[in-house]
Design an enzyme around this catalytic site. Structure first.
Site: not given
Ligand code: CP
Length: 314
Positions: A54-55, A82, A104, A132
């Protein structure tokens, strides 16, 4: 403000202004109106270090609808593999002069740290169990549209509160709007010291949902349980899963919310989730695009003003 890192620093006026702006976008989307390309010429980078449907999709759509050049970083195949650090990754992208970075990250505070290192606007798309903010804003817009107001409502947030950034941002936002907040769930899934925050805490769904206008269900966030207590799904559904019987404790016109992703048969019964007379889960998703358009537009305006002041040496 330059960034949107959380609900905590926002005032009531700022929240209402953002929701009003998002409301216009939501209505335009419903009516098929093409929005003004207010992010034209700007570059938006999406960095998702954790899974998202969704986000990520709605930030991408929101940016594209407003005319931004949107780049989704494939973090799984980036040089993080890496051994490059989060900060070095952010500094590298910053050198490419983006205007907006959406992040996120699984660690609480990681997005704030990153925001201190870059010159552009940063939007928190969820950091650990911390915040959030755009989820809380889209939830607020959904409630306001369904109930006609965003104050003096009895709102029950149910389930795994302890590990939930959605619960935290919602508690902050809905608390600022003077609602009656009730948390419902097993004590093992309540954060310590929660009753000091002016919320009511209930162990039973019957007590917690009594008279509620809004019933917000949360997923069991096993990925954040760090080897601690994980309830059995069957037992959990029996005591806390929202079915018709438990929903009947709330007001007759109570709405059902879930931020997604949901686990049917664990925290919510599938028929309740799909009941268009009670569930506003799909509206939450729809409002996500509108809220993210509003948030990015606002930060882009702030950035432009700050740059203009800088150019004038103010
Ligand atoms: N509600 C929410 O953040 O959903 P995603 O994890 O799919 O983005």
């Amino acid at each position: 403000a330059r960034h949107l890192l959380g609900i905590e620093p926002l005032g009531q006026d700022e929240i209402v202004a953002l929701l009003d702006r998002a409301e216009i976008h939501a209505n335009e989307m419903r009516d098929g109106v093409t929005p003004e390309r207010r992010l034209a010429g700007l570059t938006q980078i999406n960095m998702f270090f954790e899974a998202s449907t969704r986000t990520q999709a709605s930030f991408e759509l929101a940016g594209k609808r407003l005319g931004a050049d949107v780049m989704n970083m494939a973090m799984g195949s980036s040089s993080l593999k890496k051994g490059e650090t989060l900060i070095d990754t952010a500094l590298t992208l910053n050198a490419m002069r983006p205007d907006l970075i959406v992040v996120r990250h699984p660690h609480s505070g990681a997005v704030d740290l990153l925001a201190q290192k870059v010159n552009c606007a940063v939007l928190n798309a969820g950091d650990g169990r911390h915040e959030h903010p755009t989820q809380a804003l889209l939830d607020a817009l959904t409630i306001r549209r369904a109930k006609g107001r965003l104050h003096r409502l009895s709102i029950a947030i149910c389930g795994d509160i302890a590990h939930s950034r959605v619960a935290r941002s919602n508690l902050l936002l809905l608390g600022k709007m003077e609602n009656r907040l009730r948390l419902v769930g097993p004590p093992t899934l309540m954060p310590p010291g929660i009753s000091e925050l002016g919320v009511e805490v209930f162990e039973s769904m019957e007590e917690g949902l009594k008279g509620a206008d809004v019933v917000m269900m949360l997923r069991l966030q096993k990925e954040r349980m760090d080897g601690g207590y994980i309830p059995s799904e069957r037992e959990y559904y029996h005591r806390y899963g929202l079915d018709a019987e438990k929903l009947a404790y709330a007001k007759d016109d109570a709405i059902v919310m879930h931020p997604g992703p949901m686990n049917r048969g664990v925290e919510i019964d599938g028929t309740i989730a799909d009941d268009i007379n009670r569930s506003v889960i799909q509206t939450q998703v729809e409002m996500g695009v509108a809220v993210r358009m509003a948030a990015m537009e606002l930060l882009a305006e702030n950035l432009k003003q700050a740059n203009a002041r800088g150019a004038e040496g103010i």
